[in-house]
Motif scaffolding. Sequence first.
Motif, short mmCIF file in Angstrom:
data_model
loop_
_atom_site.label_atom_id
_atom_site.label_comp_id
_atom_site.label_asym_id
_atom_site.label_seq_id
_atom_site.Cartn_x
_atom_site.Cartn_y
_atom_site.Cartn_z
N THR A 113 49.85 19.02 101.70
CA THR A 113 49.68 19.09 103.15
C THR A 113 49.31 20.50 103.58
OG1 THR A 113 51.22 17.27 103.52
CG2 THR A 113 50.86 18.78 105.38
N VAL A 114 49.98 21.50 103.01
CA VAL A 114 49.65 22.90 103.32
C VAL A 114 48.18 23.15 103.02
CG1 VAL A 114 50.03 25.32 102.66
CG2 VAL A 114 52.00 23.78 103.03
N ARG A 115 47.75 22.77 101.83
CA ARG A 115 46.35 23.00 101.45
C ARG A 115 45.38 22.26 102.36
NH1 ARG A 115 46.91 22.74 94.86
NH2 ARG A 115 47.95 24.74 94.64
N ALA A 116 45.74 21.05 102.77
CA ALA A 116 44.88 20.26 103.65
C ALA A 116 44.78 20.86 105.05
CB ALA A 116 45.39 18.82 103.74
N ARG A 117 45.77 21.67 105.43
CA ARG A 117 45.78 22.29 106.76
C ARG A 117 45.16 23.69 106.76
NH1 ARG A 117 51.63 20.19 109.10
NH2 ARG A 117 51.03 17.99 109.09
N MET A 118 44.59 24.09 105.66
CA MET A 118 43.93 25.40 105.57
C MET A 118 42.50 25.26 106.08
SD MET A 118 45.51 26.78 101.98
CE MET A 118 44.63 28.33 102.08
N HIS A 119 42.37 25.02 107.38
CA HIS A 119 41.09 24.68 107.98
C HIS A 119 40.02 25.76 107.83
CE1 HIS A 119 43.00 21.09 109.39
NE2 HIS A 119 43.90 21.78 110.06
N GLY A 120 40.40 27.02 107.94
CA GLY A 120 39.42 28.09 107.78
C GLY A 120 38.84 28.13 106.38
N THR A 121 39.72 28.03 105.40
CA THR A 121 39.28 28.05 104.01
C THR A 121 38.47 26.80 103.66
OG1 THR A 121 41.21 29.37 103.40
CG2 THR A 121 40.08 28.20 101.62
N LEU A 122 38.97 25.65 104.08
CA LEU A 122 38.26 24.41 103.79
C LEU A 122 36.88 24.40 104.45
CD1 LEU A 122 41.21 21.88 104.17
CD2 LEU A 122 40.13 22.63 102.05
N GLY A 123 36.81 24.89 105.70
CA GLY A 123 35.53 24.96 106.39
C GLY A 123 34.55 25.87 105.68
N ALA A 124 35.04 27.00 105.21
CA ALA A 124 34.17 27.94 104.49
C ALA A 124 33.67 27.32 103.19
CB ALA A 124 34.92 29.25 104.22
N LEU A 125 34.55 26.66 102.45
CA LEU A 125 34.14 26.04 101.18
C LEU A 125 33.19 24.87 101.41
CD1 LEU A 125 37.51 26.19 99.21
CD2 LEU A 125 35.48 27.63 98.89
N ASP A 126 33.36 24.18 102.53
CA ASP A 126 32.47 23.06 102.85
C ASP A 126 31.03 23.50 103.09
OD1 ASP A 126 34.41 21.14 102.54
OD2 ASP A 126 34.83 20.94 104.69
N THR A 127 30.81 24.80 103.33
CA THR A 127 29.44 25.27 103.54
C THR A 127 28.68 25.42 102.22
OG1 THR A 127 29.97 27.64 103.43
CG2 THR A 127 30.15 26.57 105.60
N LEU A 128 29.39 25.32 101.10
CA LEU A 128 28.76 25.49 99.79
C LEU A 128 28.22 24.16 99.28
CD1 LEU A 128 31.44 27.73 98.03
CD2 LEU A 128 29.36 28.47 99.23
N ASP A 129 27.02 24.21 98.69
CA ASP A 129 26.51 23.01 98.04
C ASP A 129 27.13 22.91 96.64
OD1 ASP A 129 25.04 24.71 96.30
OD2 ASP A 129 23.19 24.44 97.45
N ASP A 130 26.85 21.86 95.93
CA ASP A 130 27.46 21.63 94.62
C ASP A 130 27.16 22.76 93.63
OD1 ASP A 130 28.57 19.29 95.52
OD2 ASP A 130 27.14 17.98 94.49
N ALA A 131 25.95 23.28 93.64
CA ALA A 131 25.58 24.36 92.71
C ALA A 131 26.39 25.62 93.03
CB ALA A 131 24.09 24.65 92.78
N ASP A 132 26.53 25.95 94.32
CA ASP A 132 27.30 27.13 94.71
C ASP A 132 28.78 26.96 94.38
OD1 ASP A 132 25.10 28.51 95.66
OD2 ASP A 132 25.42 27.94 97.76
#
Length: 155
Positions: A113-132
Amino acid sequence: MAANSPPSSGTAPTTAELIERLATSFGLYYGDFTLAAATVGLTPSQAKALSVLRGAPAPMRALATTLACDASNITGIVDRLEKRELVRREPSATDRRVKNVVLTALGEETIDTVRARMHGTLGALDTLDDADRGALYALLGRVFPHGTGGSGSTG
Protein backbone atom coordinates in the motif's frame (compact mmCIF):
# COMPACT_ATOMS: atom_id res chain seq x y z
CA MET A 1 22.56 22.28 -13.15
CA ALA A 2 18.82 22.26 -13.85
CA ALA A 3 16.93 18.98 -13.49
CA ASN A 4 16.89 18.15 -17.20
CA SER A 5 19.77 20.21 -18.50
CA PRO A 6 22.68 18.41 -20.16
CA PRO A 7 25.96 18.01 -18.30
CA SER A 8 28.17 21.09 -18.27
CA SER A 9 30.86 19.44 -20.41
CA GLY A 10 28.48 18.70 -23.29
CA THR A 11 29.46 15.02 -23.20
CA ALA A 12 29.22 12.54 -20.36
CA PRO A 13 28.24 13.94 -16.98
CA THR A 14 30.97 14.25 -14.39
CA THR A 15 30.91 12.19 -11.22
CA ALA A 16 29.86 15.32 -9.32
CA GLU A 17 26.96 15.86 -11.72
CA LEU A 18 25.88 12.23 -11.35
CA ILE A 19 26.03 12.50 -7.56
CA GLU A 20 23.93 15.67 -7.69
CA ARG A 21 21.35 13.94 -9.91
CA LEU A 22 21.26 10.90 -7.59
CA ALA A 23 20.93 13.11 -4.51
CA THR A 24 18.03 15.01 -6.04
CA SER A 25 16.34 11.83 -7.26
CA PHE A 26 16.77 9.98 -3.97
CA GLY A 27 15.56 13.03 -2.05
CA LEU A 28 12.38 13.17 -4.11
CA TYR A 29 11.91 9.40 -3.76
CA TYR A 30 12.45 9.51 0.02
CA GLY A 31 10.01 12.40 0.41
CA ASP A 32 7.41 10.48 -1.57
CA PHE A 33 8.07 7.33 0.49
CA THR A 34 7.80 9.27 3.77
CA LEU A 35 4.45 10.81 2.80
CA ALA A 36 3.09 7.46 1.63
CA ALA A 37 4.22 5.76 4.85
CA ALA A 38 2.44 8.41 6.91
CA THR A 39 -0.85 7.60 5.15
CA VAL A 40 -0.80 4.19 6.82
CA GLY A 41 0.47 5.48 10.16
CA LEU A 42 4.11 4.44 9.78
CA THR A 43 7.29 6.37 10.39
CA PRO A 44 9.87 6.29 7.60
CA SER A 45 12.00 3.87 9.65
CA GLN A 46 9.09 1.51 10.21
CA ALA A 47 8.18 1.55 6.52
CA LYS A 48 11.81 1.04 5.53
CA ALA A 49 11.99 -2.00 7.83
CA LEU A 50 8.90 -3.47 6.16
CA SER A 51 10.41 -2.77 2.76
CA VAL A 52 13.65 -4.55 3.69
CA LEU A 53 11.70 -7.51 5.07
CA ARG A 54 9.65 -7.67 1.85
CA GLY A 55 12.74 -9.27 0.32
CA ALA A 56 13.37 -11.84 3.05
CA PRO A 57 13.25 -12.29 6.83
CA ALA A 58 16.25 -10.82 8.63
CA PRO A 59 17.95 -11.20 12.00
CA MET A 60 17.47 -8.20 14.28
CA ARG A 61 21.17 -7.25 14.07
CA ALA A 62 21.22 -7.43 10.26
CA LEU A 63 18.06 -5.32 10.11
CA ALA A 64 19.72 -2.72 12.34
CA THR A 65 22.76 -2.69 10.07
CA THR A 66 20.66 -2.35 6.92
CA LEU A 67 18.64 0.49 8.44
CA ALA A 68 21.84 2.09 9.78
CA CYS A 69 20.50 2.34 13.31
CA ASP A 70 21.48 1.20 16.77
CA ALA A 71 20.35 -2.27 17.88
CA SER A 72 18.27 -0.73 20.69
CA ASN A 73 16.49 1.47 18.15
CA ILE A 74 15.63 -1.50 15.92
CA THR A 75 14.10 -3.21 18.95
CA GLY A 76 11.69 -0.30 19.36
CA ILE A 77 10.86 -0.23 15.65
CA VAL A 78 10.19 -3.98 15.59
CA ASP A 79 8.18 -3.78 18.86
CA ARG A 80 5.84 -1.20 17.30
CA LEU A 81 5.53 -3.17 14.05
CA GLU A 82 4.87 -6.37 15.98
CA LYS A 83 2.17 -4.65 18.06
CA ARG A 84 0.39 -3.79 14.79
CA GLU A 85 0.87 -7.42 13.63
CA LEU A 86 2.96 -6.30 10.64
CA VAL A 87 5.94 -8.46 11.64
CA ARG A 88 6.69 -11.31 14.01
CA ARG A 89 9.86 -12.52 15.66
CA GLU A 90 10.93 -16.12 15.17
CA PRO A 91 13.93 -17.93 16.58
CA SER A 92 16.59 -18.74 14.02
CA ALA A 93 16.67 -22.36 12.91
CA THR A 94 20.45 -22.40 13.22
CA ASP A 95 20.99 -20.28 16.37
CA ARG A 96 18.22 -20.10 18.97
CA ARG A 97 19.81 -16.94 20.45
CA VAL A 98 19.09 -15.08 17.20
CA LYS A 99 15.65 -13.67 16.48
CA ASN A 100 14.60 -13.31 12.85
CA VAL A 101 12.06 -10.66 11.96
CA VAL A 102 9.46 -11.97 9.51
CA LEU A 103 6.96 -9.93 7.54
CA THR A 104 3.36 -11.02 8.11
CA ALA A 105 0.69 -11.05 5.40
CA LEU A 106 -0.66 -7.79 6.85
CA GLY A 107 2.85 -6.31 6.79
CA GLU A 108 3.21 -7.33 3.16
CA GLU A 109 -0.11 -5.68 2.29
CA THR A 110 0.90 -2.57 4.20
CA ILE A 111 4.23 -2.05 2.43
CA ASP A 112 2.51 -2.74 -0.89
CA THR A 113 0.00 0.00 0.00
CA VAL A 114 2.84 2.40 0.84
CA ARG A 115 4.46 1.72 -2.53
CA ALA A 116 1.14 2.12 -4.35
CA ARG A 117 0.67 5.54 -2.71
CA MET A 118 4.02 6.86 -3.93
CA HIS A 119 2.28 8.91 -6.61
CA GLY A 120 5.24 11.15 -7.49
CA THR A 121 7.57 8.23 -8.00
CA LEU A 122 5.00 6.12 -9.83
CA GLY A 123 4.12 9.05 -12.10
CA ALA A 124 7.76 9.64 -12.94
CA LEU A 125 8.36 5.96 -13.72
CA ASP A 126 5.21 5.84 -15.84
CA THR A 127 6.83 8.35 -18.22
CA LEU A 128 9.41 5.72 -19.20
CA ASP A 129 8.84 3.37 -22.11
CA ASP A 130 9.81 -0.30 -21.84
CA ALA A 131 13.31 0.25 -23.24
CA ASP A 132 14.01 3.07 -20.76
CA ARG A 133 12.66 0.98 -17.88
CA GLY A 134 14.94 -1.89 -18.85
CA ALA A 135 17.93 0.43 -19.16
CA LEU A 136 17.24 2.10 -15.80
CA TYR A 137 16.79 -1.26 -14.08
CA ALA A 138 20.05 -2.57 -15.54
CA LEU A 139 21.99 0.59 -14.69
CA LEU A 140 20.75 0.66 -11.11
CA GLY A 141 21.73 -3.00 -10.77
CA ARG A 142 25.24 -2.20 -12.01
CA VAL A 143 25.67 0.91 -9.86
CA PHE A 144 24.16 -0.64 -6.72
CA PRO A 145 24.72 -4.40 -7.15
CA HIS A 146 24.09 -5.22 -3.48
CA GLY A 147 20.71 -3.49 -3.56
CA THR A 148 19.22 -5.84 -6.14
CA GLY A 149 18.46 -8.73 -3.79
CA GLY A 150 14.90 -8.44 -2.55
CA SER A 151 13.18 -5.11 -2.54
CA GLY A 152 16.09 -2.83 -1.79
CA SER A 153 16.68 -0.62 1.19
CA THR A 154 14.13 2.18 0.97
CA GLY A 155 10.70 1.64 -0.23
